[in-house]
Structures are given as C-alpha cells and as structure tokens.
Design an enzyme around this catalytic site. Structure first.
Site, PDB file in Angstrom:
ATOM      1  N   HIS A   1       0.712  -1.255   0.047  1.00  0.00           N
ATOM      2  CA  HIS A   1       0.185   0.159  -0.004  1.00  0.00           C
ATOM      3  C   HIS A   1       0.759   1.367   0.037  1.00  0.00           C
ATOM      4  O   HIS A   1       0.690   2.012   0.800  1.00  0.00           O
ATOM      5  CB  HIS A   1      -1.062  -0.040   0.979  1.00  0.00           C
ATOM      6  CG  HIS A   1      -0.572  -0.246   2.375  1.00  0.00           C
ATOM      7  ND1 HIS A   1       0.365   0.373   3.300  1.00  0.00           N
ATOM      8  CD2 HIS A   1      -1.082  -1.242   3.403  1.00  0.00           C
ATOM      9  CE1 HIS A   1       0.424  -0.043   4.517  1.00  0.00           C
ATOM     10  NE2 HIS A   1      -0.403  -1.103   4.435  1.00  0.00           N
TER      11      HIS A   1
ATOM     12  N   ASP B   1      -3.221  -9.262   5.178  1.00  0.00           N
ATOM     13  CA  ASP B   1      -2.022  -9.899   5.016  1.00  0.00           C
ATOM     14  C   ASP B   1      -1.963 -10.963   6.272  1.00  0.00           C
ATOM     15  O   ASP B   1      -0.973 -11.757   6.150  1.00  0.00           O
ATOM     16  CB  ASP B   1      -0.854  -8.837   4.811  1.00  0.00           C
ATOM     17  CG  ASP B   1      -0.663  -7.855   5.985  1.00  0.00           C
ATOM     18  OD1 ASP B   1      -1.601  -7.614   6.507  1.00  0.00           O
ATOM     19  OD2 ASP B   1       0.522  -7.801   6.296  1.00  0.00           O
TER      20      ASP B   1
ATOM     21  N   HIS C   1      -1.097  -1.020  14.495  1.00  0.00           N
ATOM     22  CA  HIS C   1      -1.574   0.153  13.771  1.00  0.00           C
ATOM     23  C   HIS C   1      -2.922   0.360  13.372  1.00  0.00           C
ATOM     24  O   HIS C   1      -3.279   1.212  12.632  1.00  0.00           O
ATOM     25  CB  HIS C   1      -0.555   0.577  12.725  1.00  0.00           C
ATOM     26  CG  HIS C   1      -0.599  -0.497  11.676  1.00  0.00           C
ATOM     27  ND1 HIS C   1      -0.799  -0.044  10.206  1.00  0.00           N
ATOM     28  CD2 HIS C   1      -0.592  -1.927  11.532  1.00  0.00           C
ATOM     29  CE1 HIS C   1      -1.147  -1.275   9.540  1.00  0.00           C
ATOM     30  NE2 HIS C   1      -0.646  -2.302  10.173  1.00  0.00           N
TER      31      HIS C   1
ATOM     32  N   GLU D   1      -5.816  -7.132   9.605  1.00  0.00           N
ATOM     33  CA  GLU D   1      -5.455  -6.712   8.289  1.00  0.00           C
ATOM     34  C   GLU D   1      -4.949  -7.882   7.500  1.00  0.00           C
ATOM     35  O   GLU D   1      -4.853  -9.079   7.881  1.00  0.00           O
ATOM     36  CB  GLU D   1      -4.196  -5.886   8.201  1.00  0.00           C
ATOM     37  CG  GLU D   1      -3.823  -5.119   7.006  1.00  0.00           C
ATOM     38  CD  GLU D   1      -2.935  -4.060   7.156  1.00  0.00           C
ATOM     39  OE1 GLU D   1      -2.571  -3.435   6.055  1.00  0.00           O
ATOM     40  OE2 GLU D   1      -2.126  -3.975   7.969  1.00  0.00           O
TER      41      GLU D   1
END
Length: 402
Positions: free
Chosen positions: A28, A87, A149, A85
C-alpha cells in the site's frame, strides 16, 4: 501429497508456520525492495493453537508447514487473530472451514473488523486487555494495542514459553530464510525495521511511547518477541527493537538534513546540489534524494528524526511537480515531528511550486527554517552561490536547534 515445506522451531512448544513472500515489491504505497514474510505460529499446547494466519494466496504454504508438525491441521483447537489486516487474516476463513476450530479469538475491535471483512462474527470470541485463556497445560494473555497500527491490533503472550506475539509491532518487511534477527545482517535488519516504522507506525508515535511505558509494568518474562513480519527477536538482541522504537517515536531531531527534489530540465537539480553542499559545509550531515531515483517510502525513512526537510520542485502547469506533491501528501499522513522545513525551485514564468510546498509544510505543522528560494530558468553562477548560502543558513539552523 507429501509436504515439502517445513515449520521452524521457535521454542520447545512453538513453531513458525508462516510464509515467505520473496516477490512482494509494494505494500500500500510502501516500496518493499526485500520482500516480506507473513508470520504465523503453531503452539503445541493441550489446546493446539494457531497464532494468526497469512495472506490468502499463501494459505497452502502455511498449512503444509502446520502439517509438518502435527500431521493433520484439523488437530488445531484454537486460532488467535492478533490483527485483522488482510495480510494476516486473508487465509482465516479458508483455514476455519478446513480445520473447524473450537474457538477463534480476536480483540473486541478485531471481531468487528473480521466480521466486516468476512461476515464471520458469530464464530469469533472477543478478548480484552488482561484477559487470560487456558490452553490446558499453558495459558495465553492479551493486551489490546489500539492504533498500533489498526483499531483491532493486540499482542498476545504465553508465560510458559516466555514468548510475546507482537503482531505488526517490532516487525519489518524482509524476506529471509533465516528466522531470527541475530542470524541476519544487522545493518539490513536495522534498515528495514527503520523503514517499516517510518512508513507504517510513525504517525502513531504517541501510542508507541505509551506501549513502551506500559509494557514493563506487566512484568512479562520474555525470551522471544515474535512479530507478524520479518525475523524474530531473541538472546542478545531482545532489547533492540524496543530501543529502536523509543528513539524513533521520540523523534528527537538529529544534526542532518534531507534534500528531496524532482527536476524537469535539471535546473532544480543544480539548485539541490548547491544547497546540499552549503548544508554540508556547516558540518551538518545531509542526504540528497532525487524522486526519480528514490521512492516515497525511502524518503519517509530518511526524514524520520531528521533535523530538516528541504524540498525542491519545478513549476509545471502552475503546480508543484507531481512526484513532489505525491511525497508531501504521503509525509503529511505520517506526521513527522520536530523537523525544520525549507523549499526551493526553478520556474519559467509563473513559479507557484515553492509557495505550494510551504502550504504543505504548514499543513504538516512544520516550522520553516528559511523563506523559500526561487530561480527563473537556468541558474547562473550567482544563483548557485545564493543556493549554497541558502544551504548554509539551513545547516546553521540545524546545528543551533540541536
């Protein structure tokens, strides 16, 4: 089918069963020149537990590694999702369908995120900071680390193994066949961890400092820190990731400048060279970065903890150059602190770029070191002398501020 992919032992009861993505080159907007790993861990407790999964295309790679340890992956009893997330959670629905675990644990916000991704909310069990679950002969406790995060982020800890699963914290994008940080080149490890922090976690510096303050209060005996990307930390290097985070989160400015520029017909580049030499002449360190040769993620890593950010752009169609606009937009999102700022550029007939650079500095809440410098068309020798002197002023400001 025979399993050719093997797990790697971390402790006597914990195995790495993740996947290596040797070919990833962008994450990203962040250039990942050395690939990455998607780390997942298998805990051989009475309740066999899988910590995180992997990016969806790597599901079979992970499952082969799981099978190399326990034979049938259906023996997995629990799954823990430390971070929603994709991944780390992309393979989760397929793994759940295949192994049919008794429970899948995630933070309160993780349950919401995973349900929004995959519509599996009813199959999830929420856990909160301080909550402890039994794995039979072991236990696992959780600490929510919101906005480190993502809102769902949490870390998990097994006291019987003295291992902290830190999800994206203390990780890096680095594909390597060597599982532990102490087995890899120290300079590469530091470089990639710095780049990861600067591009992923810098804007969450306050939360980082809070975690570093709170973590010792938990009195966790830790022998291994196991992140979700990159090598694991152990032995003599165990304290190093926390030292790095403390330094980078504090963002104490160093006696160095980063000169970032883009150029059309090399006039702005000539200015950059002269400004860079002026800064260097003061004794301040300086790095010159052309946006034709460096990515936005390279710039972010360089700017973190810098004393000054100096940005140059020609004017194109009454605007700053697209590559400069791109990097300033990216840096604004990362919110670097304690950095002096200066802008320069060449122009033909309108020259709006430098003023636009300073507008971005203001939006980033950066203090201007000097007023902007503009030169029309090709710089003369006198113009380049002015650029050198401009760099001297910046260098002196850096040294005076530190």
């Amino acid at each position: 089918m025979e399993n050719y992919l093997k797990a790697v032992q971390v402790t006597d009861k914990v195995w790495w069963v993740g996947a290596i993505d040797w070919n990833l080159r962008e994450f990203h907007g962040y250039r990942t020149a050395r690939g990455t790993t998607y780390n997942a861990y298998l805990v051989l407790a009475d309740k066999i537990t899988l910590i995180d999964t992997v990016k969806a295309p790597f599901k079979d790679e992970m499952m082969q590694r799981v099978a190399s340890v326990i034979g049938d992956p259906a023996k997995i009893d629990y799954i823990v999702s430390n971070h929603a997330e994709m991944d780390h959670s992309g393979a989760l629905p397929a793994v759940m369908a295949e192994v049919k675990p008794e429970k899948v644990f995630a933070s309160t916000m993780g349950v919401k995120a995973l349900d929004a991704h995959f519509r599996i909310g009813s199959a999830l069990t929420a856990v909160k900071t301080g909550e402890v679950i039994s794995l039979g002969n072991m236990s696992m406790t959780f600490v929510e680390t919101r906005m480190l995060h993502w809102p769902d982020s949490m870390i998990s800890y097994i006291p019987e193994q003295k291992i902290l699963f830190s999800q994206d914290g203390f990780g890096m994008h680095l594909a390597t066949e060597k599982l532990f940080a102490d087995e890899n080149d120290a300079a590469v490890v530091e470089q990639e961890m710095r780049k990861y922090y600067a591009n992923i976690l810098l804007l969450y510096a306050p939360q980082t400092l809070k975690l570093l303050e709170d973590l010792p209060k938990l009195n966790l005996a830790i022998d291994v820190i196991a992140p979700d990307h990159g090598p694991l930390w152990r032995r003599s290097l165990l304290g190093r990731p926390m030292d790095y985070y403390a330094k980078w989160a504090a963002q104490k400015p160093e006696k160095r400048a980063v000169v970032v520029y883009s150029t059309m017909w090399h006039s702005t580049e000539k200015m950059a060279v002269a400004i860079t030499d002026g800064i260097r002449s003061t004794g301040a360190a300086v790095k010159m970065m052309s946006l034709e040769a460096h990515t936005r993620s390279d710039v972010a890593a360089a700017v973190m903890c810098a004393g000054a950010l100096v940005v140059g752009s020609p004017t194109l169609n009454n605007q700053m150059y697209p590559a400069v606009a791109d990097v300033l937009c990216y840096l604004k999102g990362l919110r670097p602190k304690n950095v002096l700022a200066a802008g320069f550029g060449s122009f033909g007939w309108s020259g709006e770029a430098v003023a636009q650079i300073y507008e971005q500095f203001a939006a980033m809440k950066l203090e201007s070191a000097v007023e902007g410098l503009k030169i029309k068309y090709v710089p003369t020798d006198a113009d380049l002398k002015n650029c050198f002197d401009y760099g001297v002023k910046i260098g002196e400001k850096i040294l005076a501020a530190n």
